[in-house]
Write a protein that holds these residues in place. Sequence first.
Motif, PDB file in Angstrom:
ATOM      1  N   PHE A 103       0.829  -1.204   0.000  1.00  3.93           N
ATOM      2  CA  PHE A 103       0.000   0.000   0.000  1.00  3.93           C
ATOM      3  C   PHE A 103       0.868   1.259   0.000  1.00  3.93           C
ATOM      4  N   SER A 104       1.867   1.298   0.871  1.00  2.00           N
ATOM      5  CA  SER A 104       2.717   2.492   0.966  1.00  2.00           C
ATOM      6  C   SER A 104       3.536   2.713  -0.289  1.00  2.00           C
ATOM      7  N   THR A 105       3.982   1.640  -0.916  1.00  2.00           N
ATOM      8  CA  THR A 105       4.732   1.775  -2.152  1.00  2.00           C
ATOM      9  C   THR A 105       3.853   2.381  -3.244  1.00  2.00           C
ATOM     10  N   PHE A 106       2.623   1.885  -3.371  1.00  2.00           N
ATOM     11  CA  PHE A 106       1.709   2.469  -4.349  1.00  2.00           C
ATOM     12  C   PHE A 106       1.355   3.906  -3.992  1.00  2.00           C
ATOM     13  N   ASP A 107       1.192   4.182  -2.710  1.00  2.00           N
ATOM     14  CA  ASP A 107       0.850   5.546  -2.285  1.00  2.00           C
ATOM     15  C   ASP A 107       1.964   6.517  -2.664  1.00  2.00           C
ATOM     16  N   CYS A 108       3.195   6.159  -2.395  1.00  2.00           N
ATOM     17  CA  CYS A 108       4.323   7.022  -2.761  1.00  2.00           C
ATOM     18  C   CYS A 108       4.441   7.159  -4.281  1.00  2.00           C
ATOM     19  N   THR A 109       4.153   6.088  -5.001  1.00  2.00           N
ATOM     20  CA  THR A 109       4.195   6.144  -6.461  1.00  2.00           C
ATOM     21  C   THR A 109       3.142   7.106  -6.994  1.00  2.00           C
ATOM     22  N   PHE A 110       1.928   7.030  -6.468  1.00  2.00           N
ATOM     23  CA  PHE A 110       0.865   7.921  -6.940  1.00  2.00           C
ATOM     24  C   PHE A 110       1.126   9.373  -6.541  1.00  2.00           C
ATOM     25  N   VAL A 111       1.720   9.583  -5.375  1.00  2.00           N
ATOM     26  CA  VAL A 111       2.077  10.950  -4.977  1.00  2.00           C
ATOM     27  C   VAL A 111       3.102  11.511  -5.950  1.00  2.00           C
ATOM     28  N   HIS A 112       4.073  10.696  -6.321  1.00  2.00           N
ATOM     29  CA  HIS A 112       5.098  11.160  -7.252  1.00  2.00           C
ATOM     30  C   HIS A 112       4.512  11.408  -8.645  1.00  2.00           C
ATOM     31  N   LEU A 113       3.652  10.517  -9.124  1.00  2.00           N
ATOM     32  CA  LEU A 113       3.094  10.672 -10.462  1.00  2.00           C
ATOM     33  C   LEU A 113       2.115  11.826 -10.554  1.00  2.00           C
ATOM     34  N   ARG A 114       1.269  11.998  -9.548  1.00  2.00           N
ATOM     35  CA  ARG A 114       0.233  13.038  -9.597  1.00  2.00           C
ATOM     36  C   ARG A 114       0.713  14.373  -9.050  1.00  2.00           C
ATOM     37  N   GLN A 115       1.825  14.389  -8.328  1.00  2.00           N
ATOM     38  CA  GLN A 115       2.398  15.604  -7.740  1.00  2.00           C
ATOM     39  C   GLN A 115       1.460  16.295  -6.763  1.00  2.00           C
ATOM     40  N   LYS A 116       0.601  15.529  -6.108  1.00  2.00           N
ATOM     41  CA  LYS A 116      -0.211  16.068  -5.022  1.00  2.00           C
ATOM     42  C   LYS A 116      -0.626  14.930  -4.111  1.00  2.00           C
ATOM     43  N   GLU A 117      -0.898  15.311  -2.887  1.00  2.00           N
ATOM     44  CA  GLU A 117      -1.237  14.324  -1.877  1.00  2.00           C
ATOM     45  C   GLU A 117      -2.674  14.565  -1.441  1.00  2.00           C
ATOM     46  N   ASP A 118      -3.564  13.672  -1.874  1.00  2.00           N
ATOM     47  CA  ASP A 118      -4.972  13.804  -1.555  1.00  2.00           C
ATOM     48  C   ASP A 118      -5.570  12.423  -1.315  1.00  2.00           C
ATOM     49  N   PRO A 119      -6.836  12.349  -0.925  1.00  2.00           N
ATOM     50  CA  PRO A 119      -7.443  11.045  -0.636  1.00  2.00           C
ATOM     51  C   PRO A 119      -7.490  10.090  -1.822  1.00  2.00           C
ATOM     52  N   TRP A 120      -7.476  10.607  -3.031  1.00  2.00           N
ATOM     53  CA  TRP A 120      -7.518   9.718  -4.190  1.00  2.00           C
ATOM     54  C   TRP A 120      -6.291   8.822  -4.258  1.00  2.00           C
ATOM     55  N   ASN A 121      -5.159   9.309  -3.800  1.00  2.00           N
ATOM     56  CA  ASN A 121      -3.962   8.467  -3.787  1.00  2.00           C
ATOM     57  C   ASN A 121      -4.173   7.251  -2.893  1.00  2.00           C
ATOM     58  N   SER A 122      -4.750   7.458  -1.727  1.00  2.00           N
ATOM     59  CA  SER A 122      -4.990   6.340  -0.809  1.00  2.00           C
ATOM     60  C   SER A 122      -6.008   5.368  -1.373  1.00  2.00           C
ATOM     61  N   ILE A 123      -7.042   5.897  -2.003  1.00  2.00           N
ATOM     62  CA  ILE A 123      -8.070   5.020  -2.572  1.00  2.00           C
ATOM     63  C   ILE A 123      -7.478   4.167  -3.697  1.00  2.00           C
ATOM     64  N   MET A 124      -6.722   4.808  -4.585  1.00  2.00           N
ATOM     65  CA  MET A 124      -6.090   4.052  -5.677  1.00  2.00           C
ATOM     66  C   MET A 124      -5.043   3.077  -5.133  1.00  2.00           C
ATOM     67  N   SER A 125      -4.338   3.465  -4.080  1.00  2.00           N
ATOM     68  CA  SER A 125      -3.335   2.577  -3.484  1.00  2.00           C
ATOM     69  C   SER A 125      -3.987   1.363  -2.845  1.00  2.00           C
ATOM     70  N   GLY A 126      -5.128   1.571  -2.185  1.00  2.00           N
ATOM     71  CA  GLY A 126      -5.847   0.443  -1.599  1.00  2.00           C
ATOM     72  C   GLY A 126      -6.321  -0.525  -2.661  1.00  2.00           C
ATOM     73  N   ALA A 127      -6.817   0.005  -3.771  1.00  2.00           N
ATOM     74  CA  ALA A 127      -7.257  -0.865  -4.864  1.00  2.00           C
ATOM     75  C   ALA A 127      -6.074  -1.611  -5.475  1.00  2.00           C
ATOM     76  N   ALA A 128      -4.984  -0.905  -5.717  1.00  2.00           N
ATOM     77  CA  ALA A 128      -3.814  -1.549  -6.329  1.00  2.00           C
ATOM     78  C   ALA A 128      -3.193  -2.585  -5.391  1.00  2.00           C
ATOM     79  N   ALA A 129      -3.121  -2.262  -4.106  1.00  2.00           N
ATOM     80  CA  ALA A 129      -2.554  -3.221  -3.150  1.00  2.00           C
ATOM     81  C   ALA A 129      -3.445  -4.457  -3.040  1.00  2.00           C
ATOM     82  N   GLY A 130      -4.759  -4.245  -3.026  1.00  2.00           N
ATOM     83  CA  GLY A 130      -5.671  -5.385  -2.993  1.00  2.00           C
ATOM     84  C   GLY A 130      -5.506  -6.278  -4.207  1.00  2.00           C
ATOM     85  N   ALA A 131      -5.307  -5.672  -5.374  1.00  2.00           N
ATOM     86  CA  ALA A 131      -5.132  -6.468  -6.590  1.00  2.00           C
ATOM     87  C   ALA A 131      -3.803  -7.219  -6.580  1.00  2.00           C
ATOM     88  N   VAL A 132      -2.741  -6.552  -6.165  1.00  2.00           N
ATOM     89  CA  VAL A 132      -1.423  -7.181  -6.190  1.00  2.00           C
ATOM     90  C   VAL A 132      -1.341  -8.331  -5.186  1.00  2.00           C
TER      91      VAL A 132
END
Length: 170
Positions: free
Chosen positions: A73-102
Amino acid sequence: MDEYAREPCPWRIIDDCGGAFSMGLIGGSIFQMINGARNAPKGFSRRLLGGVVRVKERAPIFGGQFAAWGICFSTFDCTFVHLRQKEDPWNSIMSGAAAGAVMVARHGPRQMAGSAVVGGVLLGLIEGMGILLNHIGSSQFRPVDPRMVPEDPQGLDQAQDQGQNKGLFG
Protein backbone atom coordinates in the motif's frame (compact mmCIF):
# COMPACT_ATOMS: atom_id res chain seq x y z
CA MET A 1 -4.76 16.59 7.52
CA ASP A 2 -1.94 14.60 9.04
CA GLU A 3 -0.37 13.56 5.71
CA TYR A 4 1.79 16.66 5.87
CA ALA A 5 3.29 15.57 9.21
CA ARG A 6 4.31 12.15 7.84
CA GLU A 7 7.77 11.00 6.88
CA PRO A 8 9.01 11.59 3.33
CA CYS A 9 8.25 8.84 0.88
CA PRO A 10 11.21 6.46 1.06
CA TRP A 11 11.00 6.33 4.86
CA ARG A 12 7.20 6.30 4.88
CA ILE A 13 7.20 2.85 3.29
CA ILE A 14 9.34 1.38 6.09
CA ASP A 15 7.39 3.26 8.76
CA ASP A 16 4.03 2.02 7.43
CA CYS A 17 5.36 -1.52 7.11
CA GLY A 18 6.41 -1.54 10.76
CA GLY A 19 3.11 -0.02 11.88
CA ALA A 20 1.13 -2.57 9.87
CA PHE A 21 3.19 -5.42 11.34
CA SER A 22 2.55 -4.14 14.86
CA MET A 23 -1.19 -3.77 14.26
CA GLY A 24 -1.36 -7.24 12.72
CA LEU A 25 0.63 -8.75 15.56
CA ILE A 26 -1.50 -7.17 18.29
CA GLY A 27 -4.81 -7.78 16.55
CA GLY A 28 -3.75 -11.28 15.57
CA SER A 29 -2.70 -12.03 19.14
CA ILE A 30 -6.11 -11.06 20.47
CA PHE A 31 -7.95 -12.97 17.75
CA GLN A 32 -5.75 -16.07 18.01
CA MET A 33 -5.94 -16.10 21.82
CA ILE A 34 -9.73 -16.23 21.63
CA ASN A 35 -9.65 -18.90 18.91
CA GLY A 36 -7.09 -21.02 20.73
CA ALA A 37 -8.96 -20.84 24.02
CA ARG A 38 -12.26 -21.66 22.33
CA ASN A 39 -10.88 -24.75 20.60
CA ALA A 40 -8.94 -26.06 23.64
CA PRO A 41 -10.16 -28.77 26.03
CA LYS A 42 -12.16 -27.82 29.10
CA GLY A 43 -10.44 -26.24 32.07
CA PHE A 44 -9.05 -22.76 32.63
CA SER A 45 -5.37 -23.71 32.48
CA ARG A 46 -5.86 -25.85 29.36
CA ARG A 47 -7.77 -23.10 27.60
CA LEU A 48 -5.17 -20.52 28.60
CA LEU A 49 -2.35 -22.76 27.38
CA GLY A 50 -4.24 -23.47 24.14
CA GLY A 51 -4.64 -19.74 23.55
CA VAL A 52 -0.98 -19.00 24.25
CA VAL A 53 0.20 -21.80 21.94
CA ARG A 54 -2.09 -20.55 19.18
CA VAL A 55 -0.79 -16.99 19.62
CA LYS A 56 2.80 -18.15 19.38
CA GLU A 57 2.05 -20.14 16.24
CA ARG A 58 -0.25 -17.84 14.27
CA ALA A 59 0.11 -14.21 15.43
CA PRO A 60 3.50 -13.61 13.72
CA ILE A 61 2.05 -14.94 10.47
CA PHE A 62 -0.88 -12.56 10.78
CA GLY A 63 1.52 -9.68 11.49
CA GLY A 64 3.60 -10.60 8.45
CA GLN A 65 0.52 -10.59 6.23
CA PHE A 66 -0.41 -7.14 7.50
CA ALA A 67 3.16 -5.96 6.92
CA ALA A 68 3.10 -7.25 3.33
CA TRP A 69 -0.15 -5.38 2.67
CA GLY A 70 1.24 -2.26 4.38
CA ILE A 71 4.44 -2.18 2.35
CA CYS A 72 2.49 -2.76 -0.87
CA PHE A 73 0.00 0.00 0.00
CA SER A 74 2.72 2.49 0.97
CA THR A 75 4.73 1.78 -2.15
CA PHE A 76 1.71 2.47 -4.35
CA ASP A 77 0.85 5.55 -2.29
CA CYS A 78 4.32 7.02 -2.76
CA THR A 79 4.20 6.14 -6.46
CA PHE A 80 0.86 7.92 -6.94
CA VAL A 81 2.08 10.95 -4.98
CA HIS A 82 5.10 11.16 -7.25
CA LEU A 83 3.09 10.67 -10.46
CA ARG A 84 0.23 13.04 -9.60
CA GLN A 85 2.40 15.60 -7.74
CA LYS A 86 -0.21 16.07 -5.02
CA GLU A 87 -1.24 14.32 -1.88
CA ASP A 88 -4.97 13.80 -1.55
CA PRO A 89 -7.44 11.05 -0.64
CA TRP A 90 -7.52 9.72 -4.19
CA ASN A 91 -3.96 8.47 -3.79
CA SER A 92 -4.99 6.34 -0.81
CA ILE A 93 -8.07 5.02 -2.57
CA MET A 94 -6.09 4.05 -5.68
CA SER A 95 -3.33 2.58 -3.48
CA GLY A 96 -5.85 0.44 -1.60
CA ALA A 97 -7.26 -0.87 -4.86
CA ALA A 98 -3.81 -1.55 -6.33
CA ALA A 99 -2.55 -3.22 -3.15
CA GLY A 100 -5.67 -5.38 -2.99
CA ALA A 101 -5.13 -6.47 -6.59
CA VAL A 102 -1.42 -7.18 -6.19
CA MET A 103 -1.89 -9.21 -3.01
CA VAL A 104 -4.07 -11.77 -4.86
CA ALA A 105 -2.22 -11.72 -8.19
CA ARG A 106 -1.55 -15.47 -8.00
CA HIS A 107 -5.26 -16.24 -8.15
CA GLY A 108 -5.92 -14.66 -11.54
CA PRO A 109 -7.37 -11.50 -13.04
CA ARG A 110 -10.93 -12.09 -11.88
CA GLN A 111 -9.93 -12.28 -8.22
CA MET A 112 -7.58 -9.34 -8.71
CA ALA A 113 -10.46 -7.21 -9.98
CA GLY A 114 -12.70 -8.23 -7.08
CA SER A 115 -10.01 -7.57 -4.51
CA ALA A 116 -9.19 -4.23 -6.12
CA VAL A 117 -12.83 -3.17 -5.86
CA VAL A 118 -12.98 -4.22 -2.20
CA GLY A 119 -9.68 -2.45 -1.40
CA GLY A 120 -10.76 0.73 -3.19
CA VAL A 121 -14.18 0.80 -1.53
CA LEU A 122 -12.74 0.18 1.94
CA LEU A 123 -10.12 2.90 1.55
CA GLY A 124 -12.78 5.19 0.09
CA LEU A 125 -14.93 4.65 3.18
CA ILE A 126 -11.98 5.25 5.48
CA GLU A 127 -10.95 8.43 3.66
CA GLY A 128 -14.57 9.62 3.53
CA MET A 129 -14.97 9.15 7.27
CA GLY A 130 -11.71 11.03 7.83
CA ILE A 131 -12.93 13.94 5.73
CA LEU A 132 -16.30 13.92 7.51
CA LEU A 133 -14.72 13.91 10.97
CA ASN A 134 -12.31 16.66 9.93
CA HIS A 135 -15.23 18.74 8.66
CA ILE A 136 -17.22 18.23 11.86
CA GLY A 137 -14.20 18.96 14.05
CA SER A 138 -13.33 22.15 12.20
CA SER A 139 -16.86 23.57 12.40
CA GLN A 140 -16.20 24.89 15.90
CA PHE A 141 -13.54 27.25 14.51
CA ARG A 142 -15.78 28.91 11.94
CA PRO A 143 -16.62 32.58 12.55
CA VAL A 144 -20.01 33.30 14.07
CA ASP A 145 -22.56 35.29 12.09
CA PRO A 146 -23.02 38.62 13.89
CA ARG A 147 -26.77 38.55 13.21
CA MET A 148 -27.09 35.41 15.35
CA VAL A 149 -25.37 36.89 18.45
CA PRO A 150 -27.74 38.27 21.15
CA GLU A 151 -27.91 42.06 21.10
CA ASP A 152 -27.52 42.91 24.76
CA PRO A 153 -27.04 40.34 27.54
CA GLN A 154 -28.58 42.74 30.10
CA GLY A 155 -31.77 42.87 28.05
CA LEU A 156 -32.17 39.13 28.47
CA ASP A 157 -32.21 39.49 32.28
CA GLN A 158 -34.94 42.15 32.10
CA ALA A 159 -37.06 40.00 29.81
CA GLN A 160 -36.84 37.15 32.31
CA ASP A 161 -37.92 39.44 35.15
CA GLN A 162 -41.02 40.56 33.25
CA GLY A 163 -42.13 36.95 32.78
CA GLN A 164 -41.73 36.80 29.04
CA ASN A 165 -39.37 33.83 29.20
CA LYS A 166 -41.17 31.66 31.73
CA GLY A 167 -40.09 28.07 31.94
CA LEU A 168 -42.26 25.01 32.40
CA PHE A 169 -42.55 25.48 36.18
CA GLY A 170 -42.05 29.16 36.34
